[in-house]
Design a protein around this motif. Sequence first.
Motif, PDB file in Angstrom:
ATOM      1  N   ASP A 277       0.830  -1.212   0.000  1.00 31.64           N
ATOM      2  CA  ASP A 277       0.000   0.000   0.000  1.00 31.64           C
ATOM      3  C   ASP A 277       0.859   1.255   0.000  1.00 31.64           C
ATOM      4  O   ASP A 277       0.496   2.276  -0.608  1.00 31.64           O
ATOM      5  CB  ASP A 277      -0.947   0.002   1.201  1.00 31.64           C
ATOM      6  N   CYS A 278       1.984   1.222   0.721  1.00 38.58           N
ATOM      7  CA  CYS A 278       2.881   2.382   0.727  1.00 38.58           C
ATOM      8  C   CYS A 278       3.509   2.574  -0.649  1.00 38.58           C
ATOM      9  O   CYS A 278       3.705   3.706  -1.115  1.00 38.58           O
ATOM     10  CB  CYS A 278       3.972   2.185   1.782  1.00 38.58           C
ATOM     11  N   LEU A 279       3.833   1.477  -1.316  1.00 40.52           N
ATOM     12  CA  LEU A 279       4.414   1.564  -2.648  1.00 40.52           C
ATOM     13  C   LEU A 279       3.420   2.190  -3.618  1.00 40.52           C
ATOM     14  O   LEU A 279       3.776   3.045  -4.439  1.00 40.52           O
ATOM     15  CB  LEU A 279       4.814   0.164  -3.121  1.00 40.52           C
ATOM     16  N   ARG A 280       2.156   1.801  -3.503  1.00 36.70           N
ATOM     17  CA  ARG A 280       1.120   2.377  -4.372  1.00 36.70           C
ATOM     18  C   ARG A 280       0.903   3.858  -4.065  1.00 36.70           C
ATOM     19  O   ARG A 280       0.614   4.656  -4.956  1.00 36.70           O
ATOM     20  CB  ARG A 280      -0.190   1.606  -4.212  1.00 36.70           C
ATOM     21  N   ASN A 281       1.041   4.232  -2.783  1.00 34.56           N
ATOM     22  CA  ASN A 281       0.825   5.627  -2.383  1.00 34.56           C
ATOM     23  C   ASN A 281       2.036   6.516  -2.631  1.00 34.56           C
ATOM     24  O   ASN A 281       1.973   7.733  -2.447  1.00 34.56           O
ATOM     25  CB  ASN A 281       0.474   5.705  -0.893  1.00 34.56           C
ATOM     26  N   GLY A 282       3.154   5.916  -3.017  1.00 35.55           N
ATOM     27  CA  GLY A 282       4.373   6.688  -3.179  1.00 35.55           C
ATOM     28  C   GLY A 282       5.017   7.061  -1.858  1.00 35.55           C
ATOM     29  O   GLY A 282       5.860   7.962  -1.804  1.00 35.55           O
ATOM     30  N   ALA A 283       4.612   6.368  -0.782  1.00 41.14           N
ATOM     31  CA  ALA A 283       5.138   6.682   0.550  1.00 41.14           C
ATOM     32  C   ALA A 283       6.373   5.833   0.839  1.00 41.14           C
ATOM     33  O   ALA A 283       6.425   5.064   1.792  1.00 41.14           O
ATOM     34  CB  ALA A 283       4.062   6.428   1.612  1.00 41.14           C
ATOM     35  N   THR A 284       7.385   5.979  -0.001  1.00 37.85           N
ATOM     36  CA  THR A 284       8.621   5.228   0.187  1.00 37.85           C
ATOM     37  C   THR A 284       9.539   5.954   1.165  1.00 37.85           C
ATOM     38  O   THR A 284       9.435   7.168   1.356  1.00 37.85           O
ATOM     39  CB  THR A 284       9.343   5.031  -1.151  1.00 37.85           C
ATOM     40  N   VAL A 285      10.434   5.195   1.764  1.00 37.50           N
ATOM     41  CA  VAL A 285      11.316   5.729   2.808  1.00 37.50           C
ATOM     42  C   VAL A 285      12.744   5.278   2.537  1.00 37.50           C
ATOM     43  O   VAL A 285      12.981   4.096   2.248  1.00 37.50           O
ATOM     44  CB  VAL A 285      10.879   5.244   4.206  1.00 37.50           C
ATOM     45  N   ALA A 286      13.671   6.207   2.641  1.00 39.00           N
ATOM     46  CA  ALA A 286      15.092   5.877   2.566  1.00 39.00           C
ATOM     47  C   ALA A 286      15.686   6.046   3.957  1.00 39.00           C
ATOM     48  O   ALA A 286      15.776   7.161   4.471  1.00 39.00           O
ATOM     49  CB  ALA A 286      15.797   6.784   1.565  1.00 39.00           C
ATOM     50  N   ALA A 287      16.034   4.956   4.581  1.00 34.49           N
ATOM     51  CA  ALA A 287      16.592   4.995   5.927  1.00 34.49           C
ATOM     52  C   ALA A 287      17.884   4.195   5.959  1.00 34.49           C
ATOM     53  O   ALA A 287      18.294   3.587   4.962  1.00 34.49           O
ATOM     54  CB  ALA A 287      15.579   4.437   6.928  1.00 34.49           C
ATOM     55  N   SER A 288      18.554   4.202   7.094  1.00 33.13           N
ATOM     56  CA  SER A 288      19.834   3.516   7.253  1.00 33.13           C
ATOM     57  C   SER A 288      19.736   2.450   8.323  1.00 33.13           C
ATOM     58  O   SER A 288      18.846   2.479   9.177  1.00 33.13           O
ATOM     59  CB  SER A 288      20.933   4.521   7.621  1.00 33.13           C
ATOM     60  N   ALA A 289      20.672   1.514   8.282  1.00 40.47           N
ATOM     61  CA  ALA A 289      20.740   0.451   9.286  1.00 40.47           C
ATOM     62  C   ALA A 289      21.129   1.033  10.653  1.00 40.47           C
ATOM     63  O   ALA A 289      21.782   2.072  10.727  1.00 40.47           O
ATOM     64  CB  ALA A 289      21.747  -0.606   8.851  1.00 40.47           C
ATOM     65  N   PRO A 290      20.696   0.356  11.722  1.00 35.44           N
ATOM     66  CA  PRO A 290      19.956  -0.910  11.753  1.00 35.44           C
ATOM     67  C   PRO A 290      18.465  -0.708  11.504  1.00 35.44           C
ATOM     68  O   PRO A 290      17.925   0.363  11.741  1.00 35.44           O
ATOM     69  CB  PRO A 290      20.206  -1.424  13.167  1.00 35.44           C
TER      70      PRO A 290
END
Length: 452
Positions: A277-290
């Motif tokens: 659902d997030c992919l369809r909404n364009g609600a992607t996130v770029a985060a780092s480990a961990p």
Amino acid sequence: ACCSSRHGLGKHKSRPDLPSAAMGRLSRALLIASPLLAWAAGESDAKVLSNLRRGATDQVAVTAAAASERLGGAAVGAAPDVGGVGGERRLAEAVDPACAVTGFWEIELKDMGIKVVARMWKASKDLGMFQFVGRGQCKDQNDRTYASLYTESGVSLDACKAACEDSAPCLAFEVTDLGACFLRCSVDDFPPEEPRNWLEEWGDDASGSIHGVTLPFDRYCYRKLDEDAGNPVKGSNGGYWRVMWFPKEETTFYKQEVSTKEAPLEVGSAQPQDFPDCLRNGATVAASAPFASGLQVIWGLREMFVWAGVPSAKSKDHTWRRLNDTAAWDQTFDQTASRCPNAEDLTELDGQISWLNLALGGLGNCNAGNFLRLSPDTLQLDEGGWKQVVYESFRYGGEVFVRRMLFKRYQAVADEACFRALVDMIWDQRVQLTYAGINARLDASTCMTLVP
């Protein structure tokens, strides 16, 4: 084998040859609701407690990535303290980088006004097919207690867990700080065999699944999960990661919910896949480990799925802070908890939250989220710290802060029911109360006892 018969309810079969010293230890344990006091009851242990108090805070800044590289990616768990000036200590080794997700994190469904708190920590023991319920005796949905076989001392958590695993009728086990072990069973189950030299406790006709805890609070309840419930996942740097869910604010079901929503989770270096659902909404996130993933909980009529990581713009040079009063509030500390410090500079995590409305046939949505750190476990014990607790408006956070105050006052809880009523009163008056006012109420309370 385990445990009960529907005959002879209310009776108790005792063992006459139990050594008087063991009886003395048991009697003393029944007066101790806090594991901290049990730990500090002996003279030598009191000296250890005194040594701990000499430094209220450990702080050290390390570069987690560099430390991992230097150690070849090997496990770098919490290290022993060395040296120190004026009560301050430094860690001899680097901290496990995965510890960055340790702590209390606020998760909000903004469109629905729902706020919950996820406390993540790394357990030092594999609980297997068991779930930590809380401090106290296991109870059923009708507040009744279970029948059991038990022994009063000399049994480790692992041995007690194994005994319950080997018994099909065993629904849960309880352990105390002095090594007592209770195997809890439904009143309808009566196995033909019993562990030799174990005692019988007939309970209060409880049946069915474990729904919470009740008096006495000198023990810890672990319930057996269904076979398909999932196991703790061992992290790449060792340990078994767990999450416990709390309501953010006071609710009518607070007391029932707070001790029952605990589960395994996974912490690793690979970013989880976007929720559909997030992919369809364009609600992607770029985060780092961990990254913490596998966070799932049913809350009211909604089922939530969460993953979170460190904000990508955040430096990996964390300032780690460890307080020595964790045992005063952490119910799992003596039994299974690791000693991960908090990354003090990390105030939020980035991730995604997906949810389903179970009342509407599974309709749901997904959005990117910033999960704010709540800090009742690390705040300074002063007026400023209490104001921050009030601002965060986290009901259990208030209890954590007050339990830490007891540690500072050389006190421990002697009557858990009395103390919980005191905390309720303090929380109800939190806006008007000052830090000095809380101390005054603790001075007047009879719920505590002094720690030597």
